[in-house]
Design a protein around this motif. Structure first.
Motif, PDB file in Angstrom:
ATOM      1  N   GLY A  81       0.828 -14.010  14.556  1.00 28.97           N
ATOM      2  CA  GLY A  81       0.163 -13.586  13.330  1.00 28.97           C
ATOM      3  C   GLY A  81       0.885 -12.420  12.692  1.00 28.97           C
ATOM      4  O   GLY A  81       1.843 -11.874  13.255  1.00 28.97           O
ATOM      5  N   MET A  82       0.399 -12.059  11.516  1.00 28.56           N
ATOM      6  CA  MET A  82       0.908 -10.880  10.808  1.00 28.56           C
ATOM      7  C   MET A  82      -0.275 -10.114  10.255  1.00 28.56           C
ATOM      8  O   MET A  82      -1.277 -10.700   9.844  1.00 28.56           O
ATOM      9  N   ILE A  83      -0.117  -8.803  10.246  1.00 25.43           N
ATOM     10  CA  ILE A  83      -1.163  -7.937   9.702  1.00 25.43           C
ATOM     11  C   ILE A  83      -0.490  -6.807   8.929  1.00 25.43           C
ATOM     12  O   ILE A  83       0.507  -6.245   9.384  1.00 25.43           O
ATOM     13  N   GLN A  84      -1.018  -6.531   7.746  1.00 25.75           N
ATOM     14  CA  GLN A  84      -0.461  -5.493   6.888  1.00 25.75           C
ATOM     15  C   GLN A  84      -1.512  -4.411   6.688  1.00 25.75           C
ATOM     16  O   GLN A  84      -2.670  -4.710   6.355  1.00 25.75           O
ATOM     17  N   ILE A  85      -1.106  -3.164   6.898  1.00 23.63           N
ATOM     18  CA  ILE A  85      -1.980  -2.007   6.706  1.00 23.63           C
ATOM     19  C   ILE A  85      -1.516  -1.269   5.456  1.00 23.63           C
ATOM     20  O   ILE A  85      -0.386  -0.757   5.411  1.00 23.63           O
ATOM     21  N   ARG A  86      -2.368  -1.223   4.451  1.00 23.65           N
ATOM     22  CA  ARG A  86      -2.047  -0.485   3.221  1.00 23.65           C
ATOM     23  C   ARG A  86      -2.524   0.953   3.394  1.00 23.65           C
ATOM     24  O   ARG A  86      -3.661   1.180   3.800  1.00 23.65           O
ATOM     25  N   HIS A  87      -1.656   1.897   3.102  1.00 28.71           N
ATOM     26  CA  HIS A  87      -1.906   3.296   3.414  1.00 28.71           C
ATOM     27  C   HIS A  87      -2.988   3.923   2.552  1.00 28.71           C
ATOM     28  O   HIS A  87      -3.626   4.891   2.963  1.00 28.71           O
ATOM     29  N   TYR A  88      -3.188   3.394   1.380  1.00 26.01           N
ATOM     30  CA  TYR A  88      -4.291   3.809   0.508  1.00 26.01           C
ATOM     31  C   TYR A  88      -4.543   2.683  -0.481  1.00 26.01           C
ATOM     32  O   TYR A  88      -3.818   1.682  -0.485  1.00 26.01           O
ATOM     33  N   LEU A  89      -5.564   2.844  -1.300  1.00 24.14           N
ATOM     34  CA  LEU A  89      -5.965   1.771  -2.213  1.00 24.14           C
ATOM     35  C   LEU A  89      -5.624   2.120  -3.655  1.00 24.14           C
ATOM     36  O   LEU A  89      -5.846   3.246  -4.089  1.00 24.14           O
ATOM     37  N   ASN A  90      -5.119   1.142  -4.406  1.00 21.95           N
ATOM     38  CA  ASN A  90      -5.028   1.257  -5.859  1.00 21.95           C
ATOM     39  C   ASN A  90      -6.282   0.578  -6.434  1.00 21.95           C
ATOM     40  O   ASN A  90      -7.166   0.152  -5.676  1.00 21.95           O
ATOM     41  N   ASP A  91      -6.370   0.466  -7.737  1.00 23.16           N
ATOM     42  CA  ASP A  91      -7.579  -0.103  -8.346  1.00 23.16           C
ATOM     43  C   ASP A  91      -7.852  -1.526  -7.863  1.00 23.16           C
ATOM     44  O   ASP A  91      -8.978  -1.873  -7.524  1.00 23.16           O
ATOM     45  N   PHE A  92      -6.816  -2.375  -7.839  1.00 19.02           N
ATOM     46  CA  PHE A  92      -7.009  -3.760  -7.414  1.00 19.02           C
ATOM     47  C   PHE A  92      -7.461  -3.831  -5.955  1.00 19.02           C
ATOM     48  O   PHE A  92      -8.402  -4.544  -5.615  1.00 19.02           O
ATOM     49  N   LEU A  93      -6.773  -3.109  -5.083  1.00 20.39           N
ATOM     50  CA  LEU A  93      -7.128  -3.139  -3.662  1.00 20.39           C
ATOM     51  C   LEU A  93      -8.525  -2.585  -3.420  1.00 20.39           C
ATOM     52  O   LEU A  93      -9.252  -3.076  -2.556  1.00 20.39           O
ATOM     53  N   GLU A  94      -8.901  -1.578  -4.181  1.00 19.65           N
ATOM     54  CA  GLU A  94     -10.244  -0.992  -4.046  1.00 19.65           C
ATOM     55  C   GLU A  94     -11.323  -2.026  -4.369  1.00 19.65           C
ATOM     56  O   GLU A  94     -12.367  -2.076  -3.731  1.00 19.65           O
ATOM     57  N   LYS A  95     -11.053  -2.867  -5.348  1.00 17.40           N
ATOM     58  CA  LYS A  95     -12.041  -3.874  -5.748  1.00 17.40           C
ATOM     59  C   LYS A  95     -11.965  -5.134  -4.900  1.00 17.40           C
ATOM     60  O   LYS A  95     -12.988  -5.706  -4.538  1.00 17.40           O
ATOM     61  N   PHE A  96     -10.727  -5.606  -4.606  1.00 12.99           N
ATOM     62  CA  PHE A  96     -10.594  -6.956  -4.059  1.00 12.99           C
ATOM     63  C   PHE A  96      -9.788  -7.081  -2.758  1.00 12.99           C
ATOM     64  O   PHE A  96     -10.030  -7.994  -1.986  1.00 12.99           O
ATOM     65  N   GLY A  97      -8.813  -6.233  -2.527  1.00 16.83           N
ATOM     66  CA  GLY A  97      -7.884  -6.489  -1.431  1.00 16.83           C
ATOM     67  C   GLY A  97      -8.146  -5.748  -0.141  1.00 16.83           C
ATOM     68  O   GLY A  97      -8.004  -6.287   0.943  1.00 16.83           O
ATOM     69  N   GLY A  98      -8.490  -4.482  -0.241  1.00 15.17           N
ATOM     70  CA  GLY A  98      -8.738  -3.687   0.948  1.00 15.17           C
ATOM     71  C   GLY A  98      -7.491  -3.091   1.566  1.00 15.17           C
ATOM     72  O   GLY A  98      -6.379  -3.240   1.064  1.00 15.17           O
TER      73      GLY A  98
END
Length: 174
Positions: A81-98
């Motif tokens: 598998g693969m897993i991606q950790i985003r270090h902080y959220l932008n507007d799109f990630l805050e609403k939909f991506g995480g």
């Protein structure tokens, strides 16, 4: 119990990254948590992209710094598998991506691997200062929902993502 490691993409896994990508393309599944892997045929280009993606100074303006991990089964050194950790959220990630996206190759699903991969990734989130972690999944993806709940996810809301015309369930892990 099988043992696994999380590691950053390296040339050692280039061939397996190619095979992982092909398995998803052949099955028609989405490659969540893989960044731009779908559109990158060259695994070495993908590995370089992932390495640059951790550095805020080299991330394109529409993206956020992220760390990409491969989930490797130790007994056969196979990319599961693969897993991606985003270090902080932008507007799109805050609403939909995480903060987190992940996937398990289609031939290895329904064995609890996603649950273990997410469990192993959560300490890294704490290391980079994330105290509240947002994860989303498509409404109706029972396997992903169970994975998130098993790792302490608390349901927040269901939102509609208009670009892909899908409902997403939002969960927070503290």
């Amino acid at each position: 119990m099988e043992e696994f490691i999380l590691c950053r993409p390296t040339s050692q896994y280039a061939q397996q990254i190619t095979e992982y990508r092909k398995e998803f393309l052949d099955s028609g599944d989405s490659m969540d948590g893989t960044g731009p892997l779908r559109r990158m045929e060259d695994p070495l280009e993908y590995i370089r992209f992932c390495q640059k993606g951790e550095d805020p100074s080299s991330v394109p303006p529409h993206l956020v710094p992220a760390t990409q991990f491969l989930f490797i089964r130790k007994n056969d050194d196979k990319l599961i598998g693969m897993i991606q950790i985003r270090h902080y959220l932008n507007d799109f990630l805050e609403k939909f991506g995480g903060h987190i996206g992940y996937s398990v190759r289609p031939s290895e699903r329904r064995r609890g691997y996603a649950k273990e991969m997410l469990r192993m990734a959560l300490p890294f989130c704490k290391e980079i200062g994330l105290t509240k972690i947002l994860i989303t999944c498509i409404d109706g993806n029972i396997g992903s929902e169970k994975t998130i709940l098993a790792n302490g996810g608390a349901y927040d809301a269901t939102v509609y993502e208009p670009d892909n015309r899908i409902k997403l369930k939002r969960f927070w892990i503290r």
